[in-house]
Write a protein that holds these residues in place. Structure first.
Motif, PDB file in Angstrom:
ATOM      1  N   SER A 254       5.026  22.939  -4.883  1.00 43.54           N
ATOM      2  CA  SER A 254       4.311  22.410  -3.940  1.00 43.54           C
ATOM      3  C   SER A 254       3.861  20.804  -4.168  1.00 43.54           C
ATOM      4  CB  SER A 254       2.761  23.216  -3.955  1.00 43.54           C
ATOM      5  OG  SER A 254       2.124  22.734  -2.925  1.00 43.54           O
ATOM      6  N   ILE A 255       3.990  20.093  -3.108  1.00 45.16           N
ATOM      7  CA  ILE A 255       3.679  18.543  -3.299  1.00 45.16           C
ATOM      8  C   ILE A 255       2.536  18.249  -2.314  1.00 45.16           C
ATOM      9  CG2 ILE A 255       5.884  18.409  -4.245  1.00 45.16           C
ATOM     10  CD1 ILE A 255       6.784  16.970  -1.456  1.00 45.16           C
ATOM     11  N   ALA A 256       1.920  16.951  -2.623  1.00 38.74           N
ATOM     12  CA  ALA A 256       1.101  16.500  -1.669  1.00 38.74           C
ATOM     13  C   ALA A 256       1.784  16.125  -0.298  1.00 38.74           C
ATOM     14  CB  ALA A 256       0.407  15.310  -2.452  1.00 38.74           C
ATOM     15  N   GLU A 257       0.852  16.105   0.637  1.00 37.77           N
ATOM     16  CA  GLU A 257       1.328  15.491   1.851  1.00 37.77           C
ATOM     17  C   GLU A 257       2.066  14.402   2.020  1.00 37.77           C
ATOM     18  OE1 GLU A 257       2.343  16.302   6.007  1.00 37.77           O
ATOM     19  OE2 GLU A 257       1.846  17.734   4.246  1.00 37.77           O
ATOM     20  N   ASP A 258       1.553  13.446   1.358  1.00 37.50           N
ATOM     21  CA  ASP A 258       1.815  12.147   1.405  1.00 37.50           C
ATOM     22  C   ASP A 258       3.433  11.920   0.801  1.00 37.50           C
ATOM     23  OD1 ASP A 258       0.950  12.149  -1.043  1.00 37.50           O
ATOM     24  OD2 ASP A 258      -0.069  10.440  -1.102  1.00 37.50           O
ATOM     25  N   ALA A 259       3.478  12.882  -0.278  1.00 35.76           N
ATOM     26  CA  ALA A 259       4.785  12.893  -0.978  1.00 35.76           C
ATOM     27  C   ALA A 259       5.724  13.608  -0.205  1.00 35.76           C
ATOM     28  CB  ALA A 259       4.594  13.406  -2.259  1.00 35.76           C
ATOM     29  N   ARG A 260       5.324  14.686   0.651  1.00 31.33           N
ATOM     30  CA  ARG A 260       6.110  15.176   1.556  1.00 31.33           C
ATOM     31  C   ARG A 260       6.779  14.304   2.596  1.00 31.33           C
ATOM     32  NH1 ARG A 260       6.536  17.607   6.477  1.00 31.33           N
ATOM     33  NH2 ARG A 260       4.271  17.145   6.967  1.00 31.33           N
ATOM     34  N   LYS A 261       5.954  13.522   3.232  1.00 32.51           N
ATOM     35  CA  LYS A 261       6.397  12.458   4.349  1.00 32.51           C
ATOM     36  C   LYS A 261       7.140  11.396   3.696  1.00 32.51           C
ATOM     37  CE  LYS A 261       1.958  13.365   7.192  1.00 32.51           C
ATOM     38  NZ  LYS A 261       0.723  12.885   7.713  1.00 32.51           N
ATOM     39  N   LEU A 262       6.730  11.013   2.286  1.00 30.67           N
ATOM     40  CA  LEU A 262       7.804  10.020   1.876  1.00 30.67           C
ATOM     41  C   LEU A 262       9.331  10.484   1.665  1.00 30.67           C
ATOM     42  CD1 LEU A 262       8.115   7.216   0.409  1.00 30.67           C
ATOM     43  CD2 LEU A 262       7.529   8.671  -1.833  1.00 30.67           C
ATOM     44  N   VAL A 263       9.284  11.734   1.433  1.00 33.97           N
ATOM     45  CA  VAL A 263      10.727  12.418   1.001  1.00 33.97           C
ATOM     46  C   VAL A 263      11.326  12.310   2.438  1.00 33.97           C
ATOM     47  CG1 VAL A 263      11.953  14.350   0.498  1.00 33.97           C
ATOM     48  CG2 VAL A 263      10.113  13.675  -0.901  1.00 33.97           C
ATOM     49  N   ILE A 264      10.714  12.781   3.548  1.00 36.50           N
ATOM     50  CA  ILE A 264      11.301  13.035   4.891  1.00 36.50           C
ATOM     51  C   ILE A 264      11.662  11.683   5.365  1.00 36.50           C
ATOM     52  CG2 ILE A 264      10.758  13.479   7.221  1.00 36.50           C
ATOM     53  CD1 ILE A 264       8.988  15.983   6.163  1.00 36.50           C
ATOM     54  N   ALA A 265      10.836  10.682   5.500  1.00 36.87           N
ATOM     55  CA  ALA A 265      11.071   9.423   5.661  1.00 36.87           C
ATOM     56  C   ALA A 265      12.160   8.608   5.113  1.00 36.87           C
ATOM     57  CB  ALA A 265       9.759   8.325   5.554  1.00 36.87           C
ATOM     58  N   THR A 266      12.295   8.841   3.891  1.00 36.00           N
ATOM     59  CA  THR A 266      13.453   8.182   3.064  1.00 36.00           C
ATOM     60  C   THR A 266      14.749   8.771   3.455  1.00 36.00           C
ATOM     61  OG1 THR A 266      11.882   7.890   1.265  1.00 36.00           O
ATOM     62  CG2 THR A 266      14.473   7.533   0.523  1.00 36.00           C
ATOM     63  N   ARG A 267      14.711  10.039   3.312  1.00 38.18           N
ATOM     64  CA  ARG A 267      16.089  10.827   4.027  1.00 38.18           C
ATOM     65  C   ARG A 267      16.406  10.392   5.570  1.00 38.18           C
ATOM     66  NH1 ARG A 267      14.353  15.643   4.045  1.00 38.18           N
ATOM     67  NH2 ARG A 267      14.783  16.289   1.881  1.00 38.18           N
ATOM     68  N   ASP A 268      15.419  10.057   6.360  1.00 37.29           N
ATOM     69  CA  ASP A 268      15.557   9.725   7.787  1.00 37.29           C
ATOM     70  C   ASP A 268      16.026   8.220   7.688  1.00 37.29           C
ATOM     71  OD1 ASP A 268      14.571  12.303   8.728  1.00 37.29           O
ATOM     72  OD2 ASP A 268      12.761  11.439   9.288  1.00 37.29           O
ATOM     73  N   ALA A 269      15.731   7.430   6.771  1.00 37.71           N
ATOM     74  CA  ALA A 269      15.892   6.246   6.587  1.00 37.71           C
ATOM     75  C   ALA A 269      17.531   5.838   6.195  1.00 37.71           C
ATOM     76  CB  ALA A 269      15.027   5.274   5.663  1.00 37.71           C
ATOM     77  N   LEU A 270      17.948   6.624   5.425  1.00 37.92           N
ATOM     78  CA  LEU A 270      19.527   6.894   5.069  1.00 37.92           C
ATOM     79  C   LEU A 270      20.268   7.152   6.320  1.00 37.92           C
ATOM     80  CD1 LEU A 270      21.715   7.076   3.249  1.00 37.92           C
ATOM     81  CD2 LEU A 270      21.135   9.321   2.602  1.00 37.92           C
ATOM     82  N   TYR A 271      19.795   8.300   7.078  1.00 37.75           N
ATOM     83  CA  TYR A 271      20.529   8.682   8.165  1.00 37.75           C
ATOM     84  C   TYR A 271      20.583   7.606   9.327  1.00 37.75           C
ATOM     85  CZ  TYR A 271      22.414  12.866   6.118  1.00 37.75           C
ATOM     86  OH  TYR A 271      23.047  13.819   5.146  1.00 37.75           O
ATOM     87  N   SER A 272      19.333   6.832   9.600  1.00 36.13           N
ATOM     88  CA  SER A 272      19.422   5.693  10.477  1.00 36.13           C
ATOM     89  C   SER A 272      20.327   4.632  10.151  1.00 36.13           C
ATOM     90  CB  SER A 272      18.176   5.301  10.809  1.00 36.13           C
ATOM     91  OG  SER A 272      17.692   4.796   9.442  1.00 36.13           O
ATOM     92  N   GLY A 273      20.417   4.591   8.817  1.00 34.70           N
ATOM     93  CA  GLY A 273      21.513   3.384   8.343  1.00 34.70           C
ATOM     94  C   GLY A 273      22.801   3.751   8.571  1.00 34.70           C
ATOM     95  N   ILE A 274      23.030   5.033   8.309  1.00 36.17           N
ATOM     96  CA  ILE A 274      24.478   5.615   8.459  1.00 36.17           C
ATOM     97  C   ILE A 274      24.864   5.460   9.834  1.00 36.17           C
ATOM     98  CG2 ILE A 274      25.871   7.642   8.290  1.00 36.17           C
ATOM     99  CD1 ILE A 274      24.210   8.482   5.854  1.00 36.17           C
ATOM    100  N   ALA A 275      23.973   5.807  10.728  1.00 34.38           N
ATOM    101  CA  ALA A 275      24.160   5.863  12.098  1.00 34.38           C
ATOM    102  C   ALA A 275      24.569   4.333  12.689  1.00 34.38           C
ATOM    103  CB  ALA A 275      22.959   6.481  13.050  1.00 34.38           C
ATOM    104  N   GLN A 276      24.204   3.429  12.192  1.00 27.95           N
ATOM    105  CA  GLN A 276      24.599   2.057  12.527  1.00 27.95           C
ATOM    106  C   GLN A 276      26.046   1.591  11.634  1.00 27.95           C
ATOM    107  OE1 GLN A 276      22.945   0.029  14.722  1.00 27.95           O
ATOM    108  NE2 GLN A 276      21.771   2.012  14.945  1.00 27.95           N
ATOM    109  N   ALA A 277      26.655   2.539  10.990  1.00 23.50           N
ATOM    110  CA  ALA A 277      27.822   1.968  10.145  1.00 23.50           C
ATOM    111  C   ALA A 277      28.922   2.315  11.008  1.00 23.50           C
ATOM    112  CB  ALA A 277      27.976   2.722   8.760  1.00 23.50           C
TER     113      ALA A 277
END
Length: 253
Positions: A120-143
């Motif tokens: 179990s992790i803090a809510e801000d940590a959970r959001k950080l993980v999701i955002a970082t994963r989303d950032a990766l795939y947003s970058g991949i979509a531009q490749a």
């Protein structure tokens, strides 16, 4: 040019990426409270060598490092961003563990990273993980062919800003293939339409690194990087191949 790979080299990257994805999946499953990061490093070595591959990080000396890297795995804990050295740290409930790993298959390098939330992790940590994963795939979509490195960086940074997090300055992705780190540098920020134009055959490691409290980092004596304010960070990475259509994610889990 060295940043472009032929069909045989691309086939090796795809095959190696599949193996690496399996290794990281197993390591993620083993990343739990009560185990040490050294245990994960030993397991990574065993899994890679059992597959007939070689660890990419072991004895590798990154640019600017004081000495060669002595482990198979980078395991960065909480405020640790990248290059965290495995050791006797015992993983705890609520930790964010960044697993960064590479291997060599048939002479070609692949590289990938995930952030594992332990229990179990803090809510801000959970959001950080999701955002970082989303950032990766947003970058991949531009490749896409005809797009630029600036398009990738702009997409990553926009995803981070929209979620309320900071892109770590000075760190980013890279070309990959015959060597672990090749040109070009792939920044996690950028301006649309600017920078190197993407062409089929380019192989890149995209790796957004975000933090909760700052864009600044500091380097420790062991060559690892941590956030300057010791706030939590997250890191995801995939090795991708630019094609004449959609990019291939070689290390997709």
């Amino acid at each position: 040019m060295g940043m472009y790979k032929n069909n045989k080299e691309i086939e090796a990257i795809i095959a190696g990426g599949k193996i690496l994805a399996g290794v990281i999946t197993r390591l993620s499953q083993e990343t739990k409270a009560g185990v040490t990061t050294k245990y994960l490093d030993d397991l990574a070595f065993q899994l890679i060598t059992a597959s007939g591959c070689k660890p990419a990080f072991l004895h590798y000396k990154p640019f600017g490092a004081a000495k060669p890297y002595p482990a198979t795995l980078c395991a960065s804990v909480n405020a640790g961003i990248v290059h965290g050295l495995p050791g006797q740290y015992c993983i705890q409930e609520g930790d964010l563990i960044k697993l960064d790993l590479g291997l060599i298959y048939d002479g070609m390098y692949v590289d990938s990273a995930v952030t594992v939330a332990v229990g179990s992790i803090a809510e801000d940590a959970r959001k950080l993980v999701i955002a970082t994963r989303d950032a990766l795939y947003s970058g991949i979509a531009q490749a896409m062919p005809g797009n630029t490195l600036g398009d990738i960086g702009a997409a990553i940074s926009k995803t981070a800003r929209t979620a309320g997090f900071f892109v770590i300055e000075g760190l980013g992705g890279h070309g990959i293939g015959k060597h672990l780190h090749e040109d070009p540098f792939v920044a996690n920020t950028g301006v649309k339409g600017h920078g190197h134009v993407l062409r089929p055959g380019m192989t890149l490691a995209l790796e957004p690194m975000l933090a909760i409290g700052t864009s600044q980092m500091k380097q420790l004596a062991d060559d690892s990087f941590v956030t300057a304010d010791n706030s939590l960070s997250a890191h995801f990475e995939h090795t991708i191949i630019v094609t004449d259509k959609d990019p291939i994610v070689a290390t997709k889990i």
